[in-house]
Design an enzyme around this catalytic site. Structure first.
Site: not given
Length: 120
Positions: A7, A63, A74, A77, A89, A107, A115
């Site tokens: 993540r 890419r 894609c 959120e 993210r 992050y 986080r």
């Protein structure tokens, strides 16, 4: 060999193509470098962006980095009131022999609040 997920997230300063692509490139590079990922080990990458970002698909950055054989997706959120804005993210799936504890989730910038235990 196992399949693991990594993540990561980064905030960008504005809703422009340049800012989104630069932030996404920075995030992907940090994840790839910190986890010593070979391109051939990448399975797929899922990107999400907060609803205030829509100037470009973040997959374009992947890419441009040469990740042409990796399936990319894609999405938006969920727009939770009071949540972090201007955030890209990623969820990266890889083939690896690493233990879960060896995976470095990344992050960056304002996304460190998501986080703080994992933020650089």
């Amino acid at each position: 060999m196992l399949v693991r997920a990594i993540r990561g997230a980064i905030t960008v300063p504005e809703n422009t193509k340049e800012a989104i692509l630069e932030g996404t490139r920075d995030l992907l590079a940090e994840i790839i470098n910190n986890n010593k990922i070979k391109t051939s080990d990448l399975i797929s990458i899922i990107f999400t962006m907060t609803s205030d970002l829509n100037a470009v698909f973040p997959a374009v950055a992947a890419r441009e980095m040469g990740l042409n054989d990796v399936p990319l997706m894609c999405s938006s959120e969920i727009d939770v009131p009071g949540s972090l804005r201007s955030c890209v993210r990623v969820l990266i799936h890889i083939n690896t022999d690493k233990e879960g504890s060896e995976i470095k989730h990344i992050y960056l910038k304002g996304a460190a609040v998501l986080r703080p235990d994992l933020a650089k």
